[in-house]
Design a protein around this motif. Structure first.
Motif, mmCIF file in Angstrom:
data_model
loop_
_atom_site.group_PDB
_atom_site.id
_atom_site.type_symbol
_atom_site.label_atom_id
_atom_site.label_comp_id
_atom_site.label_asym_id
_atom_site.label_seq_id
_atom_site.Cartn_x
_atom_site.Cartn_y
_atom_site.Cartn_z
ATOM 1 N N LYS A 308 0.822 -1.207 0.000
ATOM 2 C CA LYS A 308 0.000 0.000 0.000
ATOM 3 C C LYS A 308 0.860 1.263 0.000
ATOM 4 N N GLU A 309 1.963 1.237 0.740
ATOM 5 C CA GLU A 309 2.883 2.380 0.724
ATOM 6 C C GLU A 309 3.452 2.599 -0.678
ATOM 7 N N GLU A 310 3.781 1.523 -1.334
ATOM 8 C CA GLU A 310 4.339 1.626 -2.688
ATOM 9 C C GLU A 310 3.317 2.186 -3.667
ATOM 10 N N MET A 311 2.054 1.880 -3.446
ATOM 11 C CA MET A 311 1.014 2.419 -4.318
ATOM 12 C C MET A 311 0.925 3.939 -4.173
ATOM 13 N N LEU A 312 1.028 4.434 -2.942
ATOM 14 C CA LEU A 312 1.012 5.874 -2.723
ATOM 15 C C LEU A 312 2.290 6.529 -3.257
ATOM 16 N N ALA A 313 3.393 5.813 -3.186
ATOM 17 C CA ALA A 313 4.647 6.336 -3.733
ATOM 18 C C ALA A 313 4.556 6.450 -5.255
ATOM 19 N N ARG A 314 3.942 5.474 -5.901
ATOM 20 C CA ARG A 314 3.769 5.530 -7.360
ATOM 21 C C ARG A 314 2.842 6.669 -7.758
ATOM 22 N N TYR A 315 1.813 6.889 -6.967
ATOM 23 C CA TYR A 315 0.913 8.009 -7.245
ATOM 24 C C TYR A 315 1.701 9.325 -7.193
ATOM 25 N N ALA A 316 2.515 9.483 -6.166
ATOM 26 C CA ALA A 316 3.311 10.700 -6.018
ATOM 27 C C ALA A 316 4.271 10.873 -7.187
ATOM 28 N N ASP A 317 4.906 9.793 -7.582
ATOM 29 C CA ASP A 317 5.871 9.864 -8.675
ATOM 30 C C ASP A 317 5.199 10.260 -9.992
ATOM 31 N N LYS A 318 4.021 9.715 -10.239
ATOM 32 C CA LYS A 318 3.303 10.058 -11.474
ATOM 33 C C LYS A 318 2.860 11.515 -11.470
ATOM 34 N N LEU A 319 2.558 12.027 -10.284
ATOM 35 C CA LEU A 319 2.045 13.390 -10.182
ATOM 36 C C LEU A 319 3.104 14.427 -10.517
ATOM 37 N N VAL A 320 4.324 14.218 -10.067
ATOM 38 C CA VAL A 320 5.375 15.229 -10.265
ATOM 39 C C VAL A 320 6.470 14.756 -11.201
ATOM 40 N N GLY A 321 6.327 13.549 -11.745
ATOM 41 C CA GLY A 321 7.388 12.965 -12.567
ATOM 42 C C GLY A 321 7.676 13.702 -13.850
ATOM 43 N N ARG A 322 6.764 14.611 -14.280
ATOM 44 C CA ARG A 322 6.977 15.334 -15.539
ATOM 45 C C ARG A 322 8.172 16.270 -15.477
ATOM 46 N N THR A 323 8.669 16.569 -14.281
ATOM 47 C CA THR A 323 9.770 17.521 -14.165
ATOM 48 C C THR A 323 11.130 16.834 -14.170
ATOM 49 N N LYS A 324 11.152 15.524 -14.253
ATOM 50 C CA LYS A 324 12.426 14.794 -14.200
ATOM 51 C C LYS A 324 13.184 14.901 -15.505
#
Length: 324
Positions: A308-324
Motif C-alpha cells: 500500500k505504501e508503494e502504491m502511494l509512492a507511485r501516485y506521487a511519482d506520477k504526479l510530479v514525474g513530468r519535471t524529471k
C-alpha cells in the motif's frame, strides 16, 4: 485493497459516462466540454486510492465523491482561466475564449453547484464530516485565488507568502481528496489526518512542478502555452525565488514589453535566461523532490503494508514525474 488497474478502469468509466443537465445547452455544454477535454484526474484518483487502502470494492457513494472533486476542480479552472486571461487549457480553447466571459462565469457557477449535488449521494454516516471538510476546502481554495490575484499588484512577494498561497489554492484540495476517501472508507482518524498531510505536501510539490513546467516544459505535454506566467507577470515559485537571488536582473527582464509575438518571445527568452543563470530551474527541482519525500514521510507513520505504501509512492511519482 483495490488495485491501481481497477481504479484506472473505474475512473475511465465514470468520466466517459458522466452526465449533466441537458438544457439550456448554452449553460451546460461548457461543462461537458471541460470534462470532455480530459485532465489528469489527480483528485478523484487520489480519493479512490485512499478509499481503496481500506476497502476491497467501491460502494457507499465513493464514486460520487470522487466525481464531485473533479467537477469542483474544473469549476475553479473555468474561473481561473478568466482571471489569468488564459486562451488555452489542456491544449484546447478555454471556456471564456470558446464561448464568452459571461458564459464561463455562469457555467462555472453551476458546475460548483453540481459538485455539491453529487457529494450529497455519499453514505449518511460519512456525510457530515465529508461536507465539513469539503466546505472548508472550497473556501480555502477561494482564499488562495484571492491571494494569487493580490500578488499581481505586489512588486515582490516573500516566499513564505507564496507558499501559503499555493497551500490554499492547490495543496488543500489534493489533501481533501485523500482525506475524503479515507473518511468514506471509515478509516481511523489518525490515518485520515496523515493522508491529508500526504496530499497537502504532494500538492505543494505539484504546484511548484506546474510553475516549473510553465517555463521549462513542453507545450505538447504541458497542455498550455509555455511562458504564460511570465507574460501575465504572475508570481510563481520561480519568480519568487529569483527575486530573492537577484531582484534587479529579474526586474529588468520582466519589464520588457509584450503584446506582439516577437515581443512575447523576447520577454520569455530573457526571463528564462535569467532563471537559468540563477539556477532557479535546479532549485525548483530540488524543492519538488523535497516536498514529495516529505509527503511520503507522513505515509510511513500510518502503518500501512509495504504494498500500500508503494502504491502511494507511485501516485506521487506520477504526479510530479513530468519535471524529471
Amino acid at each position: 485493497m483495490i488495485k491501481e488497474a481497477v481504479i484506472e478502469q473505474t475512473l475511465a468509466q465514470v468520466f466517459d459516462n458522466i452526465e449533466f443537465t441537458a438544457e439550456p445547452k448554452g449553460l451546460y455544454d461548457p461543462l461537458r466540454y471541460m470534462i470532455g477535454i480530459g485532465g489528469k484526474r489527480i483528485r478523484p484518483r487520489l480519493c479512490l486510492t485512499a478509499y481503496g487502502l481500506y476497502k476491497d470494492e467501491f460502494a457507499d457513494g465513493i464514486l460520487d465523491a470522487a466525481t464531485a472533486l473533479e467537477v469542483f476542480h474544473t469549476f475553479t479552472l473555468i474561473h481561473d482561466d478568466i482571471m489569468d486571461n488564459a486562451p488555452m487549457r489542456r491544449g484546447q480553447a478555454t471556456v471564456w475564449k470558446k464561448w464568452s466571459v459571461n458564459t464561463a462565469v455562469l457555467s462555472g457557477d453551476v458546475m460548483n453547484i453540481d459538485s455539491y449535488r453529487r457529494l450529497a449521494n455519499i453514505n449518511a454516516s460519512a456525510l457530515p464530516a465529508t461536507l465539513k471538510l469539503f466546505n472548508t476546502t472550497a473556501a480555502q481554495v477561494c482564499e488562495g485565488q484571492q491571494l494569487d490575484m493580490e500578488f499581481e499588484s505586489c512588486p515582490k512577494v516573500k516566499m513564505t507568502e507564496y507558499m501559503k498561497m499555493i497551500g490554499l489554492k492547490t495543496g488543500v484540495l489534493i489533501a481533501c481528496a485523500a482525506k475524503m476517501g479515507a473518511i468514506i472508507a471509515d478509516a481511523p482518524k489518525k490515518d485520515a489526518d496523515l493522508l491529508y498531510d500526504y496530499g497537502y505536501d504532494l500538492g505543494i510539490a505539484f504546484q511548484i512542478a506546474d510553475d516549473y513546467l510553465d517555463t521549462f516544459g513542453d507545450v505538447k505535454t504541458f497542455g498550455k502555452a509555455i511562458g504564460g506566467d511570465i507574460l501575465n507577470d504572475k508570481k510563481t515559485w520561480l519568480l519568487t525565488r529569483a527575486m530573492e537571488k537577484d531582484a534587479d536582473a529579474v526586474g529588468r527582464a520582466m519589464a520588457l514589453p509584450s503584446g506582439t509575438p516577437e515581443q512575447d518571445k523576447a520577454k520569455i527568452d530573457a526571463v528564462t535566461a535569467v532563471y537559468r543563470d540563477l539556477g532557479i530551474d535546479e532549485d525548483a527541482k530540488y524543492e519538488i523532490l523535497k516536498y514529495t519525500q516529505k509527503s511520503m514521510e507522513h505515509v510511513c507513520k500510518i502503518g500501512l503494508t509495504k504494498v500500500k505504501e508503494e502504491m502511494l509512492a507511485r501516485y506521487a511519482d506520477k504526479l510530479v514525474g513530468r519535471t524529471k
